[in-house]
Design a protein around this motif. Structure first.
Motif, PDB file in Angstrom:
ATOM      1  N   CYS A  63       0.795  -1.237   0.000  1.00  0.00           N
ATOM      2  CA  CYS A  63       0.000   0.000   0.000  1.00  0.00           C
ATOM      3  C   CYS A  63       0.828   1.289   0.000  1.00  0.00           C
ATOM      4  CB  CYS A  63      -0.945   0.010   1.199  1.00  0.00           C
ATOM      5  SG  CYS A  63      -2.164  -1.328   1.173  1.00  0.00           S
ATOM      6  N   VAL A  64       2.042   1.279   0.527  1.00  0.00           N
ATOM      7  CA  VAL A  64       2.807   2.533   0.573  1.00  0.00           C
ATOM      8  C   VAL A  64       4.189   2.414  -0.050  1.00  0.00           C
ATOM      9  CG1 VAL A  64       1.584   3.358   2.620  1.00  0.00           C
ATOM     10  CG2 VAL A  64       3.759   2.124   2.905  1.00  0.00           C
ATOM     11  N   SER A  65       4.648   1.213  -0.350  1.00  0.00           N
ATOM     12  CA  SER A  65       6.010   1.036  -0.853  1.00  0.00           C
ATOM     13  C   SER A  65       6.096   1.328  -2.339  1.00  0.00           C
ATOM     14  CB  SER A  65       6.484  -0.384  -0.578  1.00  0.00           C
ATOM     15  OG  SER A  65       6.464  -0.642   0.810  1.00  0.00           O
ATOM     16  N   ASP A  66       7.247   1.843  -2.741  1.00  0.00           N
ATOM     17  CA  ASP A  66       7.502   2.116  -4.153  1.00  0.00           C
ATOM     18  C   ASP A  66       8.332   1.017  -4.790  1.00  0.00           C
ATOM     19  OD1 ASP A  66       6.503   5.055  -4.346  1.00  0.00           O
ATOM     20  OD2 ASP A  66       7.796   5.030  -2.579  1.00  0.00           O
ATOM     21  N   LEU A  67       9.266   0.469  -4.020  1.00  0.00           N
ATOM     22  CA  LEU A  67      10.171  -0.561  -4.498  1.00  0.00           C
ATOM     23  C   LEU A  67      10.204  -1.667  -3.457  1.00  0.00           C
ATOM     24  CD1 LEU A  67      13.031   1.870  -5.566  1.00  0.00           C
ATOM     25  CD2 LEU A  67      11.410   0.758  -7.114  1.00  0.00           C
ATOM     26  N   VAL A  68      10.074  -2.903  -3.892  1.00  0.00           N
ATOM     27  CA  VAL A  68      10.028  -4.030  -2.957  1.00  0.00           C
ATOM     28  C   VAL A  68      10.953  -5.128  -3.442  1.00  0.00           C
ATOM     29  CG1 VAL A  68       7.673  -3.534  -2.207  1.00  0.00           C
ATOM     30  CG2 VAL A  68       8.048  -5.085  -4.136  1.00  0.00           C
ATOM     31  N   GLY A  69      11.409  -5.954  -2.502  1.00  0.00           N
ATOM     32  CA  GLY A  69      12.249  -7.073  -2.896  1.00  0.00           C
ATOM     33  C   GLY A  69      13.078  -7.595  -1.749  1.00  0.00           C
ATOM     34  N   ASP A  70      14.061  -8.452  -2.105  1.00  0.00           N
ATOM     35  CA  ASP A  70      14.985  -8.952  -1.095  1.00  0.00           C
ATOM     36  C   ASP A  70      16.130  -7.968  -0.938  1.00  0.00           C
ATOM     37  OD1 ASP A  70      16.600  -9.356  -3.325  1.00  0.00           O
ATOM     38  OD2 ASP A  70      16.604 -11.527  -3.193  1.00  0.00           O
ATOM     39  N   SER A  71      17.098  -8.302  -0.100  1.00  0.00           N
ATOM     40  CA  SER A  71      18.151  -7.340   0.223  1.00  0.00           C
ATOM     41  C   SER A  71      18.993  -6.981  -0.994  1.00  0.00           C
ATOM     42  CB  SER A  71      19.035  -7.875   1.355  1.00  0.00           C
ATOM     43  OG  SER A  71      19.545  -9.145   1.023  1.00  0.00           O
ATOM     44  N   LEU A  72      19.251  -7.944  -1.880  1.00  0.00           N
ATOM     45  CA  LEU A  72      20.019  -7.643  -3.084  1.00  0.00           C
ATOM     46  C   LEU A  72      19.248  -6.709  -3.999  1.00  0.00           C
ATOM     47  CD1 LEU A  72      22.440  -8.018  -4.919  1.00  0.00           C
ATOM     48  CD2 LEU A  72      21.399 -10.117  -5.793  1.00  0.00           C
ATOM     49  N   ALA A  73      17.973  -7.004  -4.211  1.00  0.00           N
ATOM     50  CA  ALA A  73      17.155  -6.147  -5.071  1.00  0.00           C
ATOM     51  C   ALA A  73      17.073  -4.734  -4.513  1.00  0.00           C
ATOM     52  CB  ALA A  73      15.763  -6.741  -5.223  1.00  0.00           C
ATOM     53  N   LEU A  74      16.882  -4.611  -3.213  1.00  0.00           N
ATOM     54  CA  LEU A  74      16.782  -3.286  -2.599  1.00  0.00           C
ATOM     55  C   LEU A  74      18.091  -2.519  -2.732  1.00  0.00           C
ATOM     56  CD1 LEU A  74      14.701  -4.023   0.626  1.00  0.00           C
ATOM     57  CD2 LEU A  74      13.907  -3.032  -1.534  1.00  0.00           C
ATOM     58  N   ALA A  75      19.232  -3.217  -2.600  1.00  0.00           N
ATOM     59  CA  ALA A  75      20.520  -2.549  -2.750  1.00  0.00           C
ATOM     60  C   ALA A  75      20.657  -1.967  -4.152  1.00  0.00           C
ATOM     61  CB  ALA A  75      21.646  -3.535  -2.473  1.00  0.00           C
ATOM     62  N   ARG A  76      20.235  -2.730  -5.147  1.00  0.00           N
ATOM     63  CA  ARG A  76      20.333  -2.245  -6.526  1.00  0.00           C
ATOM     64  C   ARG A  76      19.316  -1.137  -6.798  1.00  0.00           C
ATOM     65  NH1 ARG A  76      21.483  -8.271  -8.941  1.00  0.00           N
ATOM     66  NH2 ARG A  76      23.725  -8.018  -9.133  1.00  0.00           N
ATOM     67  N   MET A  77      18.102  -1.290  -6.283  1.00  0.00           N
ATOM     68  CA  MET A  77      17.079  -0.269  -6.488  1.00  0.00           C
ATOM     69  C   MET A  77      17.480   1.051  -5.832  1.00  0.00           C
ATOM     70  SD  MET A  77      13.650  -2.508  -5.804  1.00  0.00           S
ATOM     71  CE  MET A  77      13.254  -3.946  -6.787  1.00  0.00           C
ATOM     72  N   ALA A  78      18.073   0.968  -4.651  1.00  0.00           N
ATOM     73  CA  ALA A  78      18.509   2.187  -3.970  1.00  0.00           C
ATOM     74  C   ALA A  78      19.491   2.951  -4.829  1.00  0.00           C
ATOM     75  CB  ALA A  78      19.138   1.830  -2.620  1.00  0.00           C
ATOM     76  N   GLN A  79      20.375   2.220  -5.492  1.00  0.00           N
ATOM     77  CA  GLN A  79      21.376   2.855  -6.334  1.00  0.00           C
ATOM     78  C   GLN A  79      20.742   3.540  -7.536  1.00  0.00           C
ATOM     79  OE1 GLN A  79      24.383   0.094  -7.758  1.00  0.00           O
ATOM     80  NE2 GLN A  79      25.985   1.552  -7.247  1.00  0.00           N
ATOM     81  N   ASP A  80      19.643   3.005  -8.027  1.00  0.00           N
ATOM     82  CA  ASP A  80      18.993   3.537  -9.222  1.00  0.00           C
ATOM     83  C   ASP A  80      17.986   4.654  -8.931  1.00  0.00           C
ATOM     84  OD1 ASP A  80      20.412   1.736 -10.723  1.00  0.00           O
ATOM     85  OD2 ASP A  80      18.816   0.242 -10.769  1.00  0.00           O
ATOM     86  N   SER A  81      17.622   4.828  -7.680  1.00  0.00           N
ATOM     87  CA  SER A  81      16.581   5.804  -7.354  1.00  0.00           C
ATOM     88  C   SER A  81      17.065   7.232  -7.551  1.00  0.00           C
ATOM     89  CB  SER A  81      16.156   5.612  -5.888  1.00  0.00           C
ATOM     90  OG  SER A  81      15.319   6.669  -5.493  1.00  0.00           O
ATOM     91  N   ASP A  82      16.148   8.107  -7.984  1.00  0.00           N
ATOM     92  CA  ASP A  82      16.495   9.530  -8.110  1.00  0.00           C
ATOM     93  C   ASP A  82      15.758  10.372  -7.074  1.00  0.00           C
ATOM     94  OD1 ASP A  82      13.930   9.410  -9.056  1.00  0.00           O
ATOM     95  OD2 ASP A  82      14.368  10.308 -11.011  1.00  0.00           O
ATOM     96  N   ALA A  83      15.241   9.737  -6.042  1.00  0.00           N
ATOM     97  CA  ALA A  83      14.532  10.463  -4.982  1.00  0.00           C
ATOM     98  C   ALA A  83      15.512  11.241  -4.112  1.00  0.00           C
ATOM     99  CB  ALA A  83      13.745   9.484  -4.125  1.00  0.00           C
ATOM    100  N   ASP A  84      15.018  12.297  -3.506  1.00  0.00           N
ATOM    101  CA  ASP A  84      15.832  13.055  -2.548  1.00  0.00           C
ATOM    102  C   ASP A  84      15.920  12.333  -1.214  1.00  0.00           C
ATOM    103  OD1 ASP A  84      16.277  15.220  -4.315  1.00  0.00           O
ATOM    104  OD2 ASP A  84      14.304  16.045  -3.815  1.00  0.00           O
TER     105      ASP A  84
END
Length: 330
Positions: A63-84
């Motif tokens: 309901c509130v998350s933008d990106l979801v996954g396991d720890s590896l996926a989150l590490a990669r998604m964090a790197q790709d995010s352009d959020a402040d």
């Protein structure tokens, strides 16, 4: 909240409720809806994203998350995010990893006590002692560790890429810390000699072979998927072992009519949303640390920009190198 306002909040959040209606009774939804509505508004105002681990509860995950996954996926998604602003709906080491990969962005965790039994099982001093005991042997460190421990390591890994990381080093022996069971399960898949550390996940270490046999007796035909943080004798009793992402892929590819995920119990709820036709058997081992993250404290975190995750530069630089080496392994 005024009646008209409450009504409009419920109307705005109704599509989100449809996603989780199997797990949240309709009479309880108003208790969730106000926080969800506020979080969605605050994310826009702050240019923020919420990264949620697979073990978060459905109202957070769906309901509130933008990106979801396991720890590896989150590490990669964090790197790709352009959020402040990056808000980590997970445990503290995950927020530190997001900060390592996004040093110029604000990274928040809504409860600083959201820890991890594995992260707490080893210190930077322990890693230095291991290096003295085994000179020249590279250290592969599970991401479920503090930035200080990562900084003492040669390379990080996750449960999803641990085998590939170990074999990528091209050496006959590695130190793999801190999860003893993950290391033992990986050792069975490679000729590389693995030196282990006696750290365990308080969720996965509770599963036993008898649990698996009892579930097979109680639910004939059930397919048992185990996380590799489970003891090796549990993995041996199971039909498949893999990271949370690998478990989800197994369900997607094979559609077992009756399945049990031997991992943190909220994950079954989250996967079941996508596959309502499947029967998920739920052995409920909760992670107390993941459950510290709530809608209420996520809302407070976005309102007040707390709690910011900061890492000393002398630690961050070598820790970042270890994580980036991991991310380079495909």
């Amino acid at each position: 909240m005024p009646l008209a306002s409450a009504s409009s909040v419920l109307e705005r959040t109704a599509p989100l409720y449809n996603r989780v209606s199997r797990f949240i009774p309709a009479f309880e939804w108003p208790a969730y809806a106000d926080d969800i509505d506020a979080i969605l508004r605050l994310k826009k105002e702050r240019n923020a994203v919420i990264l949620a681990h697979n073990y978060q509860t459905p109202e957070i995950f769906h309901c509130v998350s933008d990106l979801v996954g396991d720890s590896l996926a989150l590490a990669r998604m964090a790197q790709d995010s352009d959020a402040d602003v990056i808000v980590l709906a997970g445990v503290h080491f995950m927020a530190e990893t997001a900060k390592l990969l996004n040093p110029t962005r604000m990274v928040l965790i809504s409860d600083t006590n959201a820890g991890c039994s594995l992260a707490e099982s080893i210190t930077a001093a322990d890693v230095r002692a291991l290096r003295l005991k085994h000179p020249g042997v590279p250290v592969v460190t599970y991401v479920n560790t503090s930035a200080a421990v990562k900084a003492e390591s040669d390379m990080c890994c996750t449960s999803g890429n641990a085998l590939a990381v170990v074999e990528s080093l091209g050496v006959p022996k590695v130190i793999m810390i801190p999860d003893e069971y993950l290391a033992q399960n990986i050792a069975k898949q490679t000729d590389v000699e693995i030196i282990t550390w006696a750290g365990h996940c308080e969720v996965h270490e509770r599963f036993t072979p008898n649990d698996v046999r009892d579930m097979r007796d109680a639910y004939p035909g059930v397919v048992v998927l185990a996380h590799p943080e489970c003891p090796p004798n549990v993995v041996a009793e199971s039909d498949f072992a893999g990271s949370t992402a690998a478990m989800i892929k197994y369900v997607a590819d094979n559609r077992p009519q009756k399945v049990v995920l031997l991992t943190e119990c909220s994950m079954s709820d989250n996967v079941a949303v996508q596959y309502p036709e499947l029967d998920f058997v739920r052995p409920c081992n909760l992670c107390p640390h993941m459950k510290r993250i709530t809608l209420g404290n996520l809302r407070h975190s976005l309102e007040t920009l707390t709690h910011e995750v900061l890492i000393d530069p002398s630690v961050a630089e070598p820790a970042r190198r270890a994580v980036e080496r991991m991310l380079a392994v495909r």
